[in-house]
Design a protein around this motif. Structure first.
Motif, PDB file in Angstrom:
ATOM      1  N   GLU A   4      -0.948   8.723 -16.300  1.00 13.75           N
ATOM      2  CA  GLU A   4      -1.316   9.244 -14.988  1.00 13.75           C
ATOM      3  C   GLU A   4      -2.819   9.180 -14.763  1.00 13.75           C
ATOM      4  O   GLU A   4      -3.291   8.951 -13.655  1.00 13.75           O
ATOM      5  N   ASP A   5      -3.607   9.399 -15.849  1.00 12.90           N
ATOM      6  CA  ASP A   5      -5.064   9.304 -15.750  1.00 12.90           C
ATOM      7  C   ASP A   5      -5.486   7.877 -15.419  1.00 12.90           C
ATOM      8  O   ASP A   5      -6.345   7.646 -14.570  1.00 12.90           O
ATOM      9  N   VAL A   6      -4.856   6.911 -16.103  1.00  8.91           N
ATOM     10  CA  VAL A   6      -5.165   5.503 -15.877  1.00  8.91           C
ATOM     11  C   VAL A   6      -4.791   5.109 -14.449  1.00  8.91           C
ATOM     12  O   VAL A   6      -5.563   4.448 -13.756  1.00  8.91           O
ATOM     13  N   ALA A   7      -3.609   5.565 -14.010  1.00 12.06           N
ATOM     14  CA  ALA A   7      -3.167   5.246 -12.648  1.00 12.06           C
ATOM     15  C   ALA A   7      -4.135   5.828 -11.617  1.00 12.06           C
ATOM     16  O   ALA A   7      -4.487   5.157 -10.637  1.00 12.06           O
ATOM     17  N   ALA A   8      -4.579   7.060 -11.832  1.00 18.96           N
ATOM     18  CA  ALA A   8      -5.506   7.695 -10.893  1.00 18.96           C
ATOM     19  C   ALA A   8      -6.843   6.953 -10.865  1.00 18.96           C
ATOM     20  O   ALA A   8      -7.406   6.702  -9.789  1.00 18.96           O
ATOM     21  N   LEU A   9      -7.336   6.587 -12.036  1.00 22.47           N
ATOM     22  CA  LEU A   9      -8.603   5.866 -12.116  1.00 22.47           C
ATOM     23  C   LEU A   9      -8.495   4.498 -11.441  1.00 22.47           C
ATOM     24  O   LEU A   9      -9.345   4.113 -10.637  1.00 22.47           O
ATOM     25  N   PHE A  10      -7.421   3.777 -11.738  1.00 26.79           N
ATOM     26  CA  PHE A  10      -7.235   2.456 -11.144  1.00 26.79           C
ATOM     27  C   PHE A  10      -7.089   2.567  -9.627  1.00 26.79           C
ATOM     28  O   PHE A  10      -7.675   1.780  -8.886  1.00 26.79           O
ATOM     29  N   THR A  11      -6.324   3.551  -9.167  1.00 24.23           N
ATOM     30  CA  THR A  11      -6.127   3.737  -7.729  1.00 24.23           C
ATOM     31  C   THR A  11      -7.451   4.038  -7.042  1.00 24.23           C
ATOM     32  O   THR A  11      -7.732   3.519  -5.957  1.00 24.23           O
ATOM     33  N   ALA A  12      -8.284   4.867  -7.670  1.00 23.87           N
ATOM     34  CA  ALA A  12      -9.584   5.195  -7.084  1.00 23.87           C
ATOM     35  C   ALA A  12     -10.454   3.942  -6.951  1.00 23.87           C
ATOM     36  O   ALA A  12     -11.086   3.719  -5.916  1.00 23.87           O
ATOM     37  N   VAL A  13     -10.468   3.113  -7.984  1.00 21.52           N
ATOM     38  CA  VAL A  13     -11.250   1.870  -7.941  1.00 21.52           C
ATOM     39  C   VAL A  13     -10.657   0.915  -6.914  1.00 21.52           C
ATOM     40  O   VAL A  13     -11.377   0.284  -6.136  1.00 21.52           O
ATOM     41  N   LEU A  14      -9.339   0.825  -6.892  1.00 19.74           N
ATOM     42  CA  LEU A  14      -8.658  -0.049  -5.940  1.00 19.74           C
ATOM     43  C   LEU A  14      -9.004   0.339  -4.505  1.00 19.74           C
ATOM     44  O   LEU A  14      -9.278  -0.514  -3.664  1.00 19.74           O
ATOM     45  N   GLU A  15      -9.006   1.636  -4.216  1.00 17.26           N
ATOM     46  CA  GLU A  15      -9.334   2.119  -2.871  1.00 17.26           C
ATOM     47  C   GLU A  15     -10.766   1.770  -2.480  1.00 17.26           C
ATOM     48  O   GLU A  15     -11.044   1.551  -1.310  1.00 17.26           O
ATOM     49  N   THR A  16     -11.654   1.687  -3.452  1.00 23.24           N
ATOM     50  CA  THR A  16     -13.033   1.308  -3.177  1.00 23.24           C
ATOM     51  C   THR A  16     -13.123  -0.141  -2.708  1.00 23.24           C
ATOM     52  O   THR A  16     -13.870  -0.466  -1.799  1.00 23.24           O
ATOM     53  N   HIS A  17     -12.319  -1.008  -3.338  1.00 26.00           N
ATOM     54  CA  HIS A  17     -12.391  -2.437  -3.045  1.00 26.00           C
ATOM     55  C   HIS A  17     -11.392  -2.894  -1.987  1.00 26.00           C
ATOM     56  O   HIS A  17     -11.582  -3.937  -1.370  1.00 26.00           O
ATOM     57  N   TYR A  18     -10.301  -2.127  -1.815  1.00 27.46           N
ATOM     58  CA  TYR A  18      -9.256  -2.442  -0.835  1.00 27.46           C
ATOM     59  C   TYR A  18      -8.921  -1.187  -0.038  1.00 27.46           C
ATOM     60  O   TYR A  18      -7.874  -0.581  -0.256  1.00 27.46           O
ATOM     61  N   PRO A  19      -9.811  -0.776   0.861  1.00 30.15           N
ATOM     62  CA  PRO A  19      -9.543   0.453   1.616  1.00 30.15           C
ATOM     63  C   PRO A  19      -8.226   0.361   2.383  1.00 30.15           C
ATOM     64  O   PRO A  19      -7.892  -0.690   2.929  1.00 30.15           O
ATOM     65  N   ALA A  20      -7.511   1.471   2.403  1.00 30.23           N
ATOM     66  CA  ALA A  20      -6.248   1.527   3.131  1.00 30.23           C
ATOM     67  C   ALA A  20      -6.523   1.480   4.620  1.00 30.23           C
ATOM     68  O   ALA A  20      -7.578   1.903   5.100  1.00 30.23           O
ATOM     69  N   LEU A  21      -5.555   0.951   5.365  1.00 28.81           N
ATOM     70  CA  LEU A  21      -5.659   0.974   6.817  1.00 28.81           C
ATOM     71  C   LEU A  21      -5.564   2.414   7.297  1.00 28.81           C
ATOM     72  O   LEU A  21      -4.756   3.181   6.787  1.00 28.81           O
ATOM     73  N   SER A  22      -6.375   2.757   8.274  1.00 25.21           N
ATOM     74  CA  SER A  22      -6.209   4.082   8.854  1.00 25.21           C
ATOM     75  C   SER A  22      -4.994   4.040   9.773  1.00 25.21           C
ATOM     76  O   SER A  22      -4.676   3.014  10.368  1.00 25.21           O
ATOM     77  N   THR A  23      -4.306   5.163   9.869  1.00 23.44           N
ATOM     78  CA  THR A  23      -3.103   5.210  10.696  1.00 23.44           C
ATOM     79  C   THR A  23      -3.204   6.332  11.703  1.00 23.44           C
ATOM     80  O   THR A  23      -3.948   7.294  11.524  1.00 23.44           O
ATOM     81  N   THR A  24      -2.433   6.184  12.759  1.00 19.58           N
ATOM     82  CA  THR A  24      -2.348   7.230  13.776  1.00 19.58           C
ATOM     83  C   THR A  24      -1.421   8.309  13.250  1.00 19.58           C
ATOM     84  O   THR A  24      -0.691   8.093  12.271  1.00 19.58           O
ATOM     85  N   PRO A  25      -1.361   9.483  13.881  1.00 18.79           N
ATOM     86  CA  PRO A  25      -0.446  10.531  13.439  1.00 18.79           C
ATOM     87  C   PRO A  25       1.002  10.057  13.404  1.00 18.79           C
ATOM     88  O   PRO A  25       1.808  10.577  12.650  1.00 18.79           O
ATOM     89  N   GLU A  26       1.354   9.055  14.186  1.00 16.80           N
ATOM     90  CA  GLU A  26       2.727   8.553  14.203  1.00 16.80           C
ATOM     91  C   GLU A  26       2.968   7.564  13.074  1.00 16.80           C
ATOM     92  O   GLU A  26       4.051   7.021  12.940  1.00 16.80           O
ATOM     93  N   GLY A  27       1.933   7.268  12.245  1.00 22.64           N
ATOM     94  CA  GLY A  27       2.084   6.349  11.139  1.00 22.64           C
ATOM     95  C   GLY A  27       1.836   4.897  11.473  1.00 22.64           C
ATOM     96  O   GLY A  27       2.040   4.021  10.673  1.00 22.64           O
TER      97      GLY A  27
END
Length: 135
Positions: A109-132
């Motif tokens: 879980e630590d590795v997944a959290a660390l990788f996800t944090a780095v991934l988000e830095t390089h591949y930001p998620a699309l922002s979404t409206t309240p309707e998704g």
């Protein structure tokens, strides 16, 4: 061929796990256009899930245009995803990194959290409206 592994404690619906694992195999080049997916019966025998769950996953993959069902023949891959082959040099580097992370005492879980944090830095998620919907 893909071997599905179902994690009943993940909180992710079983059919979604099958869809995700199929997409991962497509991205890694483990499944290619023309390849046959395991039959629903084979998946049921290997994973002890309900046959309707497997069929639901396959229908979702078909709806996305990734596979096609051929009556009496099975379900076949129509197209691949991504360009990260399983034998990529990047995979070897990631294998080494994961081994070092484990040796240093990090849990999965630590590795997944660390990788996800780095991934988000390089591949930001699309922002979404309240309707998704993407904005």
């Amino acid at each position: 061929m893909v071997d599905y592994r179902i994690d009943r404690h993940s909180g992710v619906a079983t059919y979604v796990q099958i869809v995700q694992q199929t997409k991962q195999a497509l991205r890694l080049g483990l499944l290619e256009p023309g390849d046959k997916l395991p039959t629903a019966r084979e998946v049921v025998e290997a994973t002890a899930v309900n046959p309707n769950t497997v069929l639901k996953a396959y229908r979702e993959l078909e709806r996305e245009g990734l596979v096609e069902a051929r009556r009496g023949l099975g379900t076949f891959v129509r197209r691949s995803l991504g360009a990260a082959p399983a034998d990529s040099p990047l995979r070897a580097e990631l294998e080494q990194w994961a081994a070092r992370a484990r040796e240093s005492g990090l849990e999965r879980e630590d590795v997944a959290a660390l990788f996800t944090a780095v991934l988000e830095t390089h591949y930001p998620a699309l922002s979404t409206t309240p309707e998704g919907e993407p904005s």
